[in-house]
Design a protein around this motif. Sequence first.
Motif, mmCIF file in Angstrom:
data_model
loop_
_atom_site.group_PDB
_atom_site.id
_atom_site.type_symbol
_atom_site.label_atom_id
_atom_site.label_comp_id
_atom_site.label_asym_id
_atom_site.label_seq_id
_atom_site.Cartn_x
_atom_site.Cartn_y
_atom_site.Cartn_z
ATOM 1 N N ILE A 248 -63.452 -5.624 -11.569
ATOM 2 C CA ILE A 248 -64.225 -4.419 -11.265
ATOM 3 C C ILE A 248 -63.422 -3.517 -10.333
ATOM 4 N N PRO A 249 -62.773 -2.484 -10.857
ATOM 5 C CA PRO A 249 -62.118 -1.518 -9.970
ATOM 6 C C PRO A 249 -63.173 -0.819 -9.112
ATOM 7 N N LEU A 250 -62.869 -0.652 -7.839
ATOM 8 C CA LEU A 250 -63.798 -0.002 -6.917
ATOM 9 C C LEU A 250 -63.323 1.388 -6.526
ATOM 10 N N SER A 251 -62.034 1.619 -6.646
ATOM 11 C CA SER A 251 -61.424 2.911 -6.333
ATOM 12 C C SER A 251 -60.036 2.910 -6.962
ATOM 13 N N GLN A 252 -59.205 3.865 -6.559
ATOM 14 C CA GLN A 252 -57.831 3.868 -7.055
ATOM 15 C C GLN A 252 -56.997 2.759 -6.437
ATOM 16 N N LYS A 253 -57.446 2.232 -5.301
ATOM 17 C CA LYS A 253 -56.597 1.326 -4.532
ATOM 18 C C LYS A 253 -57.171 -0.059 -4.293
ATOM 19 N N CYS A 254 -58.358 -0.340 -4.768
ATOM 20 C CA CYS A 254 -58.904 -1.672 -4.508
ATOM 21 C C CYS A 254 -59.881 -2.065 -5.603
ATOM 22 N N GLY A 255 -60.228 -3.347 -5.599
ATOM 23 C CA GLY A 255 -61.138 -3.828 -6.624
ATOM 24 C C GLY A 255 -61.610 -5.241 -6.338
ATOM 25 N N LEU A 256 -62.456 -5.714 -7.223
ATOM 26 C CA LEU A 256 -63.085 -7.027 -7.088
ATOM 27 C C LEU A 256 -62.803 -7.837 -8.341
ATOM 28 N N LEU A 257 -62.513 -9.123 -8.160
ATOM 29 C CA LEU A 257 -62.262 -10.001 -9.295
ATOM 30 C C LEU A 257 -63.141 -11.245 -9.206
ATOM 31 N N GLN A 258 -63.585 -11.681 -10.352
ATOM 32 C CA GLN A 258 -64.284 -12.954 -10.439
ATOM 33 C C GLN A 258 -63.270 -14.068 -10.195
ATOM 34 N N TRP A 259 -63.610 -14.991 -9.325
ATOM 35 C CA TRP A 259 -62.709 -16.098 -9.031
ATOM 36 C C TRP A 259 -62.792 -17.133 -10.150
ATOM 37 N N CYS A 260 -61.648 -17.513 -10.676
ATOM 38 C CA CYS A 260 -61.604 -18.485 -11.769
ATOM 39 C C CYS A 260 -61.468 -19.889 -11.190
ATOM 40 N N GLU A 261 -62.543 -20.645 -11.245
ATOM 41 C CA GLU A 261 -62.539 -21.993 -10.690
ATOM 42 C C GLU A 261 -61.607 -22.898 -11.496
ATOM 43 N N GLY A 262 -60.998 -23.846 -10.794
ATOM 44 C CA GLY A 262 -60.148 -24.822 -11.460
ATOM 45 C C GLY A 262 -58.808 -24.280 -11.903
ATOM 46 N N THR A 263 -58.360 -23.182 -11.309
ATOM 47 C CA THR A 263 -57.066 -22.603 -11.671
ATOM 48 C C THR A 263 -56.204 -22.464 -10.422
ATOM 49 N N LYS A 264 -54.931 -22.188 -10.630
ATOM 50 C CA LYS A 264 -54.029 -21.929 -9.515
ATOM 51 C C LYS A 264 -52.997 -20.895 -9.954
ATOM 52 N N PRO A 265 -52.444 -20.121 -9.022
ATOM 53 C CA PRO A 265 -51.416 -19.132 -9.373
ATOM 54 C C PRO A 265 -50.186 -19.808 -9.973
ATOM 55 N N LEU A 266 -49.524 -19.104 -10.893
ATOM 56 C CA LEU A 266 -48.342 -19.659 -11.551
ATOM 57 C C LEU A 266 -47.255 -19.992 -10.533
ATOM 58 N N GLY A 267 -47.088 -19.114 -9.539
ATOM 59 C CA GLY A 267 -46.068 -19.363 -8.520
ATOM 60 C C GLY A 267 -46.321 -20.646 -7.752
ATOM 61 N N GLU A 268 -47.595 -20.896 -7.443
ATOM 62 C CA GLU A 268 -47.936 -22.129 -6.728
ATOM 63 C C GLU A 268 -47.674 -23.348 -7.600
ATOM 64 N N TYR A 269 -47.956 -23.226 -8.890
ATOM 65 C CA TYR A 269 -47.703 -24.341 -9.812
ATOM 66 C C TYR A 269 -46.211 -24.658 -9.892
ATOM 67 N N LEU A 270 -45.379 -23.602 -9.893
ATOM 68 C CA LEU A 270 -43.941 -23.800 -10.059
ATOM 69 C C LEU A 270 -43.249 -24.244 -8.779
ATOM 70 N N ILE A 271 -43.543 -23.551 -7.662
ATOM 71 C CA ILE A 271 -42.757 -23.797 -6.450
ATOM 72 C C ILE A 271 -43.604 -24.218 -5.266
ATOM 73 N N GLY A 272 -44.876 -24.498 -5.485
ATOM 74 C CA GLY A 272 -45.726 -24.958 -4.394
ATOM 75 C C GLY A 272 -45.366 -26.370 -3.979
ATOM 76 N N SER A 273 -46.208 -26.948 -3.139
ATOM 77 C CA SER A 273 -45.982 -28.319 -2.695
ATOM 78 C C SER A 273 -45.908 -29.250 -3.907
ATOM 79 N N ASN A 274 -44.781 -29.942 -4.043
ATOM 80 C CA ASN A 274 -44.545 -30.816 -5.198
ATOM 81 C C ASN A 274 -44.712 -30.041 -6.501
ATOM 82 N N GLY A 275 -44.148 -28.818 -6.534
ATOM 83 C CA GLY A 275 -44.285 -27.943 -7.693
ATOM 84 C C GLY A 275 -43.559 -28.466 -8.921
#
Length: 309
Positions: A248-275
């Motif tokens: 949901i965009p709220l303006s030109q510069k910010c917005g709201l996203l539904q949090w996806c449960e049970g997921t993680k960012p790709l960067g964390e998966y690759l290079i996170g702790s024990n990535g």
Amino acid sequence: IKTYKFLPLYYQLAARMSSVTKDNSNFQTVLMELMERVAIEHPHHTLWIILALAHAYKDDELLAVEATVRPRRRQASTDDKIEEERVQAAKCMLENLRQVNKKMADIVTNMEKLCTAYIELANWPVANKTNRNLQPLQKDLAILKIADCDNILLPSVELQVDPTGTYKDIISPVRFGTHYRIVGGINLPKIITCVGSDGRERTQLVKGQDDLRQDAVMQQVFTLVNELLAGEVEARRRQLKIRTYKVIPLSQKCGLLQWCEGTKPLGEYLIGSNGAHTRYRPNDWSAKNCREHLQAAGNKADQRLKAYQ
């Protein structure tokens, strides 16, 4: 034509809005009447789009820098003038909707109140930028004062379109959690929680200094792809589907996203702790070593390219 048929096109219709009528054309009049009719029957699916346009510069207003930033942006190009005309048209539409009846006026008022509260939170500065634990929200933030909004939908909840425009028992926001935490990223998006009228607590991601309009359009594209897949026998048999989430965009510069449960960012998966990179490529350089190697190469493109190779 039933108004619900225009819902998939509402983003595209909104992009054509303008406060200026050109060449004595009645296009804008017809467009505004159509969009208002759709908004009256389906406010929970449409008003966030109109509010995002009307609040395009709300971030600057809340940060008290509108006087120095916004005028220069308007004069920069023809595109900026068109954007300003679109903003004025959206504000005009909101006022027109308030005049329809008290029910519609209350919906517009409460949605605008919630939208402004989200924008304020998105731009609220984080004191400790390295702390990933729960931290208390400032008590005077508007998001903590949201109440009596049982006539609007909690924006991160998916609502099935009702062709009749009769929306009953919607899940509305009851109260927001008093704490937040931040996730990685340059602009430090904030994770908050909200209890809905169904008693369930939902997680939301509030992002500042980030234009989410293209993200929202891509989710719209994925939704259309899912509809096409649902129309194919083989796709249904294989249960082919793209998982979507609310943006949901709220303006030109910010917005709201539904949090996806049970997921993680790709960067964390690759290079996170024990990535995964460390597990599957243990002899490779670490991400930290790669960054240091590129930084040591200097700022010249040819040197950085050579270091990368």
